[in-house]
Write a protein that holds these residues in place. Structure first.
Motif, mmCIF file in Angstrom:
data_model
loop_
_atom_site.group_PDB
_atom_site.id
_atom_site.type_symbol
_atom_site.label_atom_id
_atom_site.label_comp_id
_atom_site.label_asym_id
_atom_site.label_seq_id
_atom_site.Cartn_x
_atom_site.Cartn_y
_atom_site.Cartn_z
ATOM 1 N N ALA A 89 0.772 -0.967 0.117
ATOM 2 C CA ALA A 89 -0.046 -0.276 -0.395
ATOM 3 C C ALA A 89 1.110 1.145 0.057
ATOM 4 O O ALA A 89 0.549 2.436 -0.950
ATOM 5 N N TRP A 90 1.601 1.270 0.594
ATOM 6 C CA TRP A 90 3.144 2.644 0.453
ATOM 7 C C TRP A 90 3.493 2.960 -0.560
ATOM 8 O O TRP A 90 3.751 3.923 -0.619
ATOM 9 N N GLU A 91 3.869 1.330 -1.397
ATOM 10 C CA GLU A 91 4.512 1.583 -2.114
ATOM 11 C C GLU A 91 3.405 2.203 -3.617
ATOM 12 O O GLU A 91 4.050 2.677 -4.360
ATOM 13 N N VAL A 92 2.763 1.779 -3.609
ATOM 14 C CA VAL A 92 0.996 2.429 -4.146
ATOM 15 C C VAL A 92 0.725 3.488 -4.233
ATOM 16 O O VAL A 92 0.321 4.559 -5.322
ATOM 17 N N ARG A 93 1.342 4.345 -3.100
ATOM 18 C CA ARG A 93 0.884 5.569 -2.733
ATOM 19 C C ARG A 93 2.585 6.560 -3.155
ATOM 20 O O ARG A 93 2.010 7.675 -3.223
ATOM 21 N N LEU A 94 3.637 5.675 -2.354
ATOM 22 C CA LEU A 94 4.399 6.281 -3.805
ATOM 23 C C LEU A 94 4.963 6.732 -5.416
ATOM 24 O O LEU A 94 4.243 7.300 -5.419
ATOM 25 N N GLU A 95 4.003 5.524 -5.815
ATOM 26 C CA GLU A 95 3.926 5.761 -6.945
ATOM 27 C C GLU A 95 2.770 6.681 -7.756
ATOM 28 O O GLU A 95 3.373 6.970 -8.581
ATOM 29 N N THR A 96 1.442 6.309 -6.476
ATOM 30 C CA THR A 96 0.653 7.799 -6.828
ATOM 31 C C THR A 96 1.219 8.926 -6.970
ATOM 32 O O THR A 96 0.869 10.171 -7.686
ATOM 33 N N ILE A 97 2.225 9.305 -6.191
ATOM 34 C CA ILE A 97 2.784 10.668 -5.957
ATOM 35 C C ILE A 97 3.600 11.013 -6.846
ATOM 36 O O ILE A 97 3.016 12.091 -7.015
ATOM 37 N N ALA A 98 4.531 10.203 -7.095
ATOM 38 C CA ALA A 98 5.229 10.517 -8.683
ATOM 39 C C ALA A 98 4.771 10.435 -10.028
ATOM 40 O O ALA A 98 5.329 11.339 -10.695
ATOM 41 N N THR A 99 4.255 9.954 -10.288
ATOM 42 C CA THR A 99 2.421 10.204 -11.306
ATOM 43 C C THR A 99 2.213 10.719 -10.961
ATOM 44 O O THR A 99 2.606 12.008 -12.000
ATOM 45 N N ALA A 100 1.700 11.998 -9.936
ATOM 46 C CA ALA A 100 1.329 12.654 -9.618
ATOM 47 C C ALA A 100 1.970 14.338 -10.403
ATOM 48 O O ALA A 100 2.409 15.323 -10.877
ATOM 49 N N LEU A 101 3.312 14.412 -9.622
ATOM 50 C CA LEU A 101 4.222 15.020 -9.753
ATOM 51 C C LEU A 101 5.018 15.678 -11.163
ATOM 52 O O LEU A 101 4.899 16.726 -11.538
ATOM 53 N N SER A 102 4.736 14.081 -11.748
ATOM 54 C CA SER A 102 5.587 13.796 -12.663
ATOM 55 C C SER A 102 4.513 14.648 -13.877
ATOM 56 O O SER A 102 5.042 15.391 -14.719
ATOM 57 N N ASP A 103 2.983 14.391 -13.566
ATOM 58 C CA ASP A 103 1.964 14.782 -14.629
ATOM 59 C C ASP A 103 2.113 16.753 -14.677
ATOM 60 O O ASP A 103 2.370 16.840 -15.120
ATOM 61 N N GLU A 104 2.471 16.788 -13.275
ATOM 62 C CA GLU A 104 2.231 18.403 -13.169
ATOM 63 C C GLU A 104 3.352 19.278 -13.626
ATOM 64 O O GLU A 104 3.026 19.809 -14.375
ATOM 65 N N VAL A 105 4.439 18.685 -13.854
ATOM 66 C CA VAL A 105 5.426 19.068 -13.897
ATOM 67 C C VAL A 105 5.582 19.100 -15.394
ATOM 68 O O VAL A 105 6.037 19.702 -16.214
ATOM 69 N N ARG A 106 5.073 17.773 -15.917
ATOM 70 C CA ARG A 106 4.885 17.916 -17.614
ATOM 71 C C ARG A 106 4.331 18.707 -18.291
ATOM 72 O O ARG A 106 3.838 19.312 -19.451
ATOM 73 N N SER A 107 3.413 19.228 -17.440
ATOM 74 C CA SER A 107 1.659 20.183 -17.559
ATOM 75 C C SER A 107 2.098 21.498 -18.180
ATOM 76 O O SER A 107 1.675 22.265 -18.341
#
Length: 137
Positions: A89-107
């Motif tokens: 669950a922790w790993e999934v949460r970290l992956e979600t955070i990293a993906t959201a951050l990556s998407d925000e930076v890319r946008s």
């Protein structure tokens, strides 16, 4: 550009070994306890001689101790399962955070491709050509 968990330093690190370690500790304690219980039962049976009540008591004590030792093993397995689920669950949460951050930076980035640069240069060249024609007249 992709911001992965590893690139951001969001790793689980040493925590990954905890579930396996819990199983290992549970098994080691179980076997150590069983060895001690068997040894004690052997001493009790030898000391009892031919008295059936003493042999019966020694075997009963052995089974009681053995069941407690298996509880240690079960506790290690249960801890491993619970901690493994928590880590996932922790790993999934970290992956979600990293993906959201990556998407925000890319946008927020304006990525300039070579094709786009050539298109802008061509448009500037056409404007300049039009200005030069206008200036000659």
């Amino acid at each position: 550009m992709a911001l992965s968990r590893e690139a951001l330093g969001l790793r689980l690190g040493i925590w990954r070994i905890v579930p396996g370690t819990l199983v290992g500790i549970g098994l080691v304690l179980t076997f150590l306890g069983l060895i001690a219980a068997l040894r004690e039962a052997g001493v009790s049976i030898t000391a009892s001689g031919s008295d059936p009540d003493m042999v019966k008591k020694a075997l009963s004590d052995l089974l009681t101790i053995a069941s407690a030792k298996f509880i240690m093993s079960l506790a290690g397995l249960t801890g491993s399962i619970v901690f493994g689920v928590f880590l996932k669950a922790w790993e999934v949460r970290l992956e979600t955070i990293a993906t959201a951050l990556s998407d925000e930076v890319r946008s927020r980035l304006d990525v300039v491709t070579p094709e786009r640069t050539l298109q802008q240069l061509l448009a500037s060249s056409h404007r300049l050509e039009g200005l030069l024609r206008t200036a000659k007249i």
